[in-house]
Design a protein around this motif. Structure first.
Motif, PDB file in Angstrom:
ATOM      1  N   TYR A  95       0.824  -1.204   0.000  1.00  0.00           N
ATOM      2  CA  TYR A  95       0.000   0.000   0.000  1.00  0.00           C
ATOM      3  C   TYR A  95       0.866   1.266   0.000  1.00  0.00           C
ATOM      4  N   PHE A  96       1.966   1.236   0.754  1.00  0.00           N
ATOM      5  CA  PHE A  96       2.819   2.421   0.866  1.00  0.00           C
ATOM      6  C   PHE A  96       4.000   2.406  -0.094  1.00  0.00           C
ATOM      7  N   GLN A  97       4.100   1.359  -0.888  1.00  0.00           N
ATOM      8  CA  GLN A  97       5.229   1.241  -1.813  1.00  0.00           C
ATOM      9  C   GLN A  97       4.936   1.997  -3.109  1.00  0.00           C
ATOM     10  N   GLU A  98       5.898   2.777  -3.571  1.00  0.00           N
ATOM     11  CA  GLU A  98       5.743   3.513  -4.830  1.00  0.00           C
ATOM     12  C   GLU A  98       5.839   2.544  -6.017  1.00  0.00           C
ATOM     13  N   PRO A  99       4.898   2.621  -6.989  1.00  0.00           N
ATOM     14  CA  PRO A  99       4.968   1.751  -8.175  1.00  0.00           C
ATOM     15  C   PRO A  99       6.261   1.971  -8.948  1.00  0.00           C
ATOM     16  N   GLN A 100       6.846   0.878  -9.437  1.00  0.00           N
ATOM     17  CA  GLN A 100       8.086   0.946 -10.221  1.00  0.00           C
ATOM     18  C   GLN A 100       7.838   0.687 -11.701  1.00  0.00           C
ATOM     19  N   ILE A 101       6.805  -0.090 -12.020  1.00  0.00           N
ATOM     20  CA  ILE A 101       6.442  -0.332 -13.409  1.00  0.00           C
ATOM     21  C   ILE A 101       4.921  -0.157 -13.537  1.00  0.00           C
ATOM     22  N   PRO A 102       4.430   0.180 -14.733  1.00  0.00           N
ATOM     23  CA  PRO A 102       2.996   0.491 -14.871  1.00  0.00           C
ATOM     24  C   PRO A 102       2.067  -0.708 -14.782  1.00  0.00           C
ATOM     25  N   LEU A 103       2.508  -1.873 -15.302  1.00  0.00           N
ATOM     26  CA  LEU A 103       1.554  -2.984 -15.423  1.00  0.00           C
ATOM     27  C   LEU A 103       2.260  -4.333 -15.423  1.00  0.00           C
ATOM     28  N   VAL A 104       1.626  -5.309 -14.765  1.00  0.00           N
ATOM     29  CA  VAL A 104       2.057  -6.704 -14.823  1.00  0.00           C
ATOM     30  C   VAL A 104       0.832  -7.567 -15.102  1.00  0.00           C
ATOM     31  N   HIS A 105       0.997  -8.509 -16.045  1.00  0.00           N
ATOM     32  CA  HIS A 105      -0.035  -9.510 -16.307  1.00  0.00           C
ATOM     33  C   HIS A 105       0.318 -10.789 -15.532  1.00  0.00           C
ATOM     34  N   PHE A 118       4.036 -11.612 -16.775  1.00  0.00           N
ATOM     35  CA  PHE A 118       4.416 -10.919 -18.010  1.00  0.00           C
ATOM     36  C   PHE A 118       4.362  -9.416 -17.763  1.00  0.00           C
ATOM     37  N   ASP A 119       5.222  -8.690 -18.508  1.00  0.00           N
ATOM     38  CA  ASP A 119       5.180  -7.235 -18.381  1.00  0.00           C
ATOM     39  C   ASP A 119       4.034  -6.666 -19.215  1.00  0.00           C
ATOM     40  N   GLU A 120       3.983  -5.357 -19.346  1.00  0.00           N
ATOM     41  CA  GLU A 120       2.860  -4.713 -20.040  1.00  0.00           C
ATOM     42  C   GLU A 120       2.789  -5.086 -21.520  1.00  0.00           C
ATOM     43  N   ILE A 131       6.178  -8.003  -5.571  1.00  0.00           N
ATOM     44  CA  ILE A 131       6.501  -6.981  -4.577  1.00  0.00           C
ATOM     45  C   ILE A 131       7.780  -6.243  -4.985  1.00  0.00           C
ATOM     46  N   SER A 132       8.720  -6.956  -5.573  1.00  0.00           N
ATOM     47  CA  SER A 132       9.976  -6.338  -5.994  1.00  0.00           C
ATOM     48  C   SER A 132       9.756  -5.315  -7.102  1.00  0.00           C
ATOM     49  N   VAL A 133       8.914  -5.645  -8.092  1.00  0.00           N
ATOM     50  CA  VAL A 133       8.700  -4.733  -9.229  1.00  0.00           C
ATOM     51  C   VAL A 133       7.607  -3.711  -8.933  1.00  0.00           C
ATOM     52  N   SER A 134       6.759  -3.984  -7.945  1.00  0.00           N
ATOM     53  CA  SER A 134       5.721  -3.063  -7.495  1.00  0.00           C
ATOM     54  C   SER A 134       4.935  -2.435  -8.651  1.00  0.00           C
ATOM     55  N   PRO A 135       4.092  -3.224  -9.346  1.00  0.00           N
ATOM     56  CA  PRO A 135       3.319  -2.669 -10.461  1.00  0.00           C
ATOM     57  C   PRO A 135       2.225  -1.722  -9.977  1.00  0.00           C
ATOM     58  N   ALA A 136       1.968  -0.683 -10.773  1.00  0.00           N
ATOM     59  CA  ALA A 136       0.862   0.223 -10.452  1.00  0.00           C
ATOM     60  C   ALA A 136      -0.472  -0.479 -10.665  1.00  0.00           C
ATOM     61  N   LYS A 137      -0.482  -1.431 -11.620  1.00  0.00           N
ATOM     62  CA  LYS A 137      -1.702  -2.182 -11.907  1.00  0.00           C
ATOM     63  C   LYS A 137      -1.326  -3.632 -12.180  1.00  0.00           C
ATOM     64  N   LEU A 138      -2.178  -4.535 -11.751  1.00  0.00           N
ATOM     65  CA  LEU A 138      -1.937  -5.964 -11.937  1.00  0.00           C
ATOM     66  C   LEU A 138      -3.191  -6.569 -12.561  1.00  0.00           C
TER      67      LEU A 138
END
Length: 300
Positions: A193-203, A215-217, A251-258
């Protein structure tokens, strides 16, 4: 003369259940012992089942032994249907360190599910307990024709009591594991919840069972980063098997959307992701991106 008297404390619906069990057993007894008289009376929170007749007429051979066996069968059913949950509550209160009402109710609910009779033909665990009780109750009747079921529960549970304790121990262990898991998932959810997103999307493609693909975006395989970070070490310690690497990487890549591609949102691995990533998750049951996996496995 009174050939046997079986009594038990009953309250509310318990009285109805007691009388229903006795009514069924009386029909069986009447066919075998037509000269005997059976009565069932309930008053002031106590139900009493009595059998009256001439002992000499049934004392020959195994007459009394069979009579007490049939009576013991009814008493065993009364314990299983009316008293068993009370026994579990007492054992949990007296022998296990669970004072919280909510915790106790969760454990009791799990115990009850493990002890269920099953629909139609009784299942094997229920029949095993029924036979253990019948044997012990029959022995009590042979020693004394006046049987109080509550007294029997207090002093003569024997092997049946041992089995109930084992079931409670199992339910307690399951509860502790579940609670530890819930606390750990809550900690991860708080961190995400408090982690800043590092990538926009993960599938996340759920191919079936516990198998998950990342998979990435652009639908390129996502590099496994399960060896990074303090939370990854904590996940490893929880022995989460395949969830381990998947959750660690996410958690490592912290996507903004999953985007979670699945046909079964009730699978443990899927539910874990939904709990941890919460509002970041979007469920997809079918789309062009996951079509190839649907066609390959016929399910996700």
């Amino acid at each position: 003369m009174v050939l046997f008297s079986i009594s038990a404390t009953t309250a509310g619906a318990e009285k109805v259940t007691f009388e229903s069990i006795i009514l069924r057993k009386n029909k069986e007894l009447h066919k075998k012992y037509k000269a005997l008289k059976f009565s069932c009376v309930s008053s002031e929170g106590t139900s009493v089942w009595q059998c009256m007749g001439n002992e000499q007429k049934i004392a020959l051979g195994d007459g009394m032994i069979i009579l007490y066996q049939l009576a013991a069968e009814a008493a065993a059913e009364i314990i299983l249907e009316i008293k068993e949950q009370h026994i579990i509550r007492t054992l949990l209160r007296d022998e296990f360190d669970f004072s919280g009402k909510e915790e106790s109710e969760r454990i009791i609910k799990h115990c009850v599910s493990l002890l269920e009779k099953g629909k139609g033909t009784p299942n094997e665990p229920w029949k095993r307990r029924y036979l253990m009780l019948t044997k012990s109750l029959q022995q009590c009747l042979l020693e004394s024709s006046d049987l109080n079921i509550d007294g029997f529960i207090s002093f003569r549970l024997q092997n049946y009591g041992v089995e109930l304790r084992e079931i409670i121990e199992y339910a307690v262990d399951e509860f502790l594991v579940d609670r530890q898991y819930e606390e750990f998932v809550g900690l991860l959810k708080y961190f995400v919840y408090f982690q800043e997103p590092q990538i926009p999307l993960v599938h996340v493609v759920h191919k079936g069972g516990q198998e998950l693909l990342l998979f990435d975006e652009f639908m390129n395989p996502l590099e496994n980063k399960s060896n990074e970070g303090v939370f990854v070490e904590r996940i490893d310690q929880q022995d989460m098997e395949m969830e381990d690497a998947v959750v660690s990487t996410l958690i490592s890549v912290s996507p903004a959307k999953l985007i979670l591609h699945t046909r079964d949102t009730q699978m443990p691995a899927v539910k874990t992701l939904l709990q941890i990533f919460d509002k970041r998750v979007e469920i997809c049951h079918y789309c062009p991106d996951c079509d190839v996996f649907f066609r390959e496995k016929e399910k996700i």
